[in-house]
Design a protein around this motif. Structure first.
Motif, PDB file in Angstrom:
ATOM      1  N   THR A 126     -15.080 -45.343  -2.935  1.00 33.04           N
ATOM      2  CA  THR A 126     -15.220 -45.848  -1.563  1.00 33.04           C
ATOM      3  C   THR A 126     -16.661 -46.242  -1.279  1.00 33.04           C
ATOM      4  O   THR A 126     -17.594 -45.531  -1.651  1.00 33.04           O
ATOM      5  N   THR A 129     -16.224 -41.135  -5.251  1.00 34.83           N
ATOM      6  CA  THR A 129     -16.519 -41.721  -3.955  1.00 34.83           C
ATOM      7  C   THR A 129     -17.990 -41.971  -3.842  1.00 34.83           C
ATOM      8  O   THR A 129     -18.806 -41.375  -4.501  1.00 34.83           O
ATOM      9  N   THR A 153     -12.304 -49.490  -0.495  1.00 36.79           N
ATOM     10  CA  THR A 153     -11.825 -48.346  -1.265  1.00 36.79           C
ATOM     11  C   THR A 153     -10.703 -48.796  -2.186  1.00 36.79           C
ATOM     12  O   THR A 153     -10.027 -49.800  -1.920  1.00 36.79           O
TER      13      THR A 153
END
Length: 465
Positions: free
Chosen positions: A175, A82, A111
């Motif tokens: 993300t 992430t 994402t």
């Protein structure tokens, strides 16, 4: 009014003096710390004072690091799973839900999820749990998984890091989150059609349209033939090349258009959209808006200000022949004889926009350039000697800034000599915040643009036709 930039080859000078000062300051700090440690260490409470000082320094450094990360405006580095971070705060608005009234902000989020039933539903449930509205959603199918791109309205109190953790728990990976504004509320088909229309009307719009289409990225136009006349070898295949964070497209004018976005890989969908926009530009061929303004100078002479392109190269070369060596030396870096080599490059709409000033007889007497320089935008002026000190430079500069504001540029910069008082006065006449950097006689003036940009005070009367 002249300027000393060389076509797109001018770059801001490296400030080695600043590096030297910082290095000297570091050594001075080390020497002072060593002296204080020796002096305190020999006292009765020396060890305790040193330990206490170390604890204070560690606490201060930790607080500074936390504060810098919390308020950083730079895109964060991606991790394998992430990445996300708060960008510069965007506009907020009050939203009422039931009896509750709270502030919200707009976010763009992207994402990657597995291509299985229920993956998107899990993300939507995680967003709803934190009272986040999904305003728009796009999906980008990949060989493995799907990239979902959201425009979100979230409570201002919700931090990007917290939202990223919730998305990761719901199955999202890689993300990316950044602030959005009201311009992002336009749906994607409408935005793409608008960009296509702008590109169809003006060939200079292609780099800007690609940047708006793909978000924060850097675009370079690389010619097929260099200023020396030799091939550069920068010609990608007709279908283009996509390499994760870099795409290379064949420029219809020859050469290549390279788009880089190091913090976020491009998807095949984005690559297809960019290639379609370039193909549209290729089919339409060279084109520049032909509108022109006829203005009256204070002494009564009329001039015409219009867009210029590569068809004006012969007239621009003739103007060079009429300019003095000093005027050309203030405008270009390097030997004055090389100035003609830049003209075909400067007047290409692929590298920016050029305004020309011509007399009633059709003689070209001034040029103003707005050049796309990666993430930055450069302004440059050349006014023939006999037409200087009549306000033409300020008029051109004001119009170039208007074009930069229209293109969504955050700032423009001019590279000139510190002795060029005319260019300095013209930049100051814009009425915009200015930053000055000087290195060995070379001056870089940066004007920060905003919605209230003020054009130069000395405006000419527009003649009626």
């Amino acid at each position: 009014m002249t300027d000393v930039t060389s076509a797109k080859t001018a770059r801001r000078p490296h400030h080695w003096r600043r590096d030297l000062v910082e290095l000297a300051a570091m050594f001075t700090a080390v020497a002072v710390a060593d002296a204080i440690a020796n002096m305190v260490g020999h006292g009765p409470d020396g060890p305790f004072l040193l330990i206490a000082s170390a604890v204070v320094l560690i606490a201060t450094a930790a607080f500074h690091t936390w504060w810098a990360r919390r308020h950083s405006h730079a895109p964060p580095a991606l991790t394998p799973d992430t990445a996300g971070g708060a960008q510069a705060a965007g506009p907020t608005e009050l939203v009422a839900r039931g009896d509750e009234l709270f502030e919200t902000s707009l976010w763009r989020m992207r994402t990657t999820v597995r291509d299985t039933p229920g993956s998107l539903a899990a993300l939507c449930t995680a967003l709803a749990r934190h009272r986040v509205d999904i305003l728009t959603l796009q999906t980008h199918p990949l060989a493995e998984g799907t990239v979902d791109e959201f425009l979100l309205r979230a409570p201002t109190s919700l931090q990007a890091q917290q939202l990223t953790r919730e998305i990761a728990a719901a199955g999202g990976s890689h993300t990316w989150i950044e602030r959005a504004d009201a311009h992002d509320l336009v749906d994607t088909p409408t935005r793409v059609l608008g960009l296509a229309t702008r590109t169809a009307l003006d060939a200079a719009e292609l780099p800007l349209a690609l940047r708006q289409l793909l978000g924060r990225c850097t675009i370079h136009s690389l010619p097929a033939v260099g200023l020396t006349g030799r091939p550069t070898g920068e010609t990608p295949p007709v279908e283009g090349v996509l390499e994760e964070t870099v795409m290379r497209l064949r420029d219809p004018n020859g050469g290549a258009i390279t788009v880089e976005r190091p913090y976020l890989p491009f998807t095949p969908t984005e690559f297809a959209r960019a290639r379609a926009l370039v193909e549209l530009d290729a089919r339409l061929g060279p084109r520049v808006p032909r509108s022109e303004d006829v203005l009256t100078l204070p002494e009564g002479n009329e001039i015409t200000v219009r867009r210029a392109d590569q068809g004006d190269v012969p007239a621009a070369r003739a103007m060079h022949d009429r300019c003095s060596d000093r005027t050309l030396s203030l405008r270009y870096h390097g030997p004055i004889g090389d100035a003609d080599r830049y003209l075909n490059h400067l007047l290409s709409p692929r590298f920016g926009r050029t305004l020309a000033v011509q007399t009633t007889s059709g003689k070209l007497v001034a040029l103003g350039h707005l050049l796309w320089d990666g993430d930055e935008t450069e302004v440059a002026l050349l006014v023939e000697d006999a037409w200087q000190r009549r306000g033409i430079g300020a008029e051109l500069l004001g119009r170039l800034v208007d074009l930069a504001v229209e293109a969504g540029c955050e700032s423009v910069y001019a590279v000139t000599q510190s002795s060029n008082t005319g260019m300095v006065a013209a930049m100051r006449g814009l009425g915009l915040p200015l930053d000055f950097q000087i290195e060995e006689g070379t001056l870089v003036i940066t004007a920060r643009l905003d919605a209230t940009a003020v054009r130069p005070r000395a405006r000419f009367e527009q003649a009626e036709r």
